[in-house]
Write a protein that holds these residues in place. Structure first.
Motif, mmCIF file in Angstrom:
data_model
loop_
_atom_site.group_PDB
_atom_site.id
_atom_site.type_symbol
_atom_site.label_atom_id
_atom_site.label_comp_id
_atom_site.label_asym_id
_atom_site.label_seq_id
_atom_site.Cartn_x
_atom_site.Cartn_y
_atom_site.Cartn_z
ATOM 1 N N GLU A 181 40.021 -14.152 31.335
ATOM 2 C CA GLU A 181 38.799 -14.572 32.015
ATOM 3 C C GLU A 181 38.074 -15.578 31.140
ATOM 4 N N GLN A 182 37.320 -16.429 31.809
ATOM 5 C CA GLN A 182 36.526 -17.434 31.110
ATOM 6 C C GLN A 182 35.062 -17.052 31.245
ATOM 7 N N LEU A 183 34.304 -17.195 30.174
ATOM 8 C CA LEU A 183 32.868 -16.935 30.206
ATOM 9 C C LEU A 183 32.136 -18.263 30.370
ATOM 10 N N GLU A 207 31.515 -14.407 34.614
ATOM 11 C CA GLU A 207 32.889 -14.158 34.194
ATOM 12 C C GLU A 207 33.812 -14.618 35.309
ATOM 13 N N GLU A 219 25.278 -15.380 32.679
ATOM 14 C CA GLU A 219 26.618 -15.403 32.113
ATOM 15 C C GLU A 219 27.569 -14.974 33.231
ATOM 16 N N TYR A 227 30.819 -23.750 28.468
ATOM 17 C CA TYR A 227 31.919 -22.799 28.324
ATOM 18 C C TYR A 227 32.919 -23.391 27.346
ATOM 19 N N PRO A 262 37.803 -14.854 36.361
ATOM 20 C CA PRO A 262 39.168 -14.455 36.008
ATOM 21 C C PRO A 262 40.131 -15.644 36.092
#
Length: 145
Positions: free
Chosen positions: A96-98, A111, A109, A88, A113
Motif C-alpha cells: 500500500e502507498q501512504l 492508504e 492520510e 507521497y 493498496p
C-alpha cells in the motif's frame, strides 16, 4: 464545516482489469487507456460515469492527445493547487502507498493498496476539485469540496 466532509470518495465503476495510463482530470473529464479500450471518465462532485471506446485499445498516442498522461508513459502529476497539496513516496515493493493530503486547512492520510510496483501516482485535477490515486489495477477518485 466538518473536515471529514471536505473530501469524499467517489464510487468508480469497474472498467478494466489493468490500466496502462490515465490523464489528469480537466474540466470534469479524464481518460484511461487499457487493454479493453480508451475510457472516457466524467467526474462530478457526487459521481463518476464511464464510457469505453473499444477501438482505443492500448492507444497511448490517443491517450496523450487527451491531456497529460500518467502511468507507463511517465508524466508529471499535479501536487499543489490553491487549496490543496498532496505528497507521497512511491514504494514499489509496498502493498500500500501512504498519501498525505492537505486540503482547506485539514490534513488527511490516505492508504491506497497497490498490487503492482510498476507505477503509482497521486494527482490533483487541474481545477483542484479532485484527487486521483492510481496504479495498474486500481483507481480511486476523491471530490474535494
Amino acid at each position: 464545516m466538518d473536515p471529514q466532509k471536505m473530501i469524499s470518495a467517489l464510487a468508480v465503476p469497474r472498467m478494466t482489469e489493468r490500466f496502462l495510463g490515465i490523464t489528469i482530470p480537466e474540466q470534469g473529464l479524464m481518460y484511461a487507456c487499457s487493454y479493453d479500450g480508451l475510457h472516457t471518465i466524467t467526474l462530478s462532485s457526487e459521481s463518476v460515469a464511464v464510457e469505453t471506446d473499444e477501438a482505443g485499445i492500448e492507444d497511448y498516442k490517443l491517450l496523450e492527445s487527451k491531456g497529460t498522461a500518467l502511468g507507463v508513459m511517465g508524466g508529471v502529476p499535479i501536487h499543489k493547487s490553491e487549496r490543496a497539496s498532496v505528497s507521497y513516496i512511491f514504494e514499489p515493493s509496498a502493498s500500500e502507498q501512504l498519501v498525505n493530503l492537505t486540503h482547506a486547512g485539514a490534513e488527511y492520510e490516505l492508504e491506497f493498496p497497490t498490487l503492482s510496483g510498476d507505477w503509482f501516482f497521486a494527482t490533483l485535477s487541474r481545477c483542484g476539485g479532485f484527487l486521483v490515486l492510481a496504479e495498474p489495477y486500481d483507481l480511486q477518485i476523491y471530490a474535494l469540496s
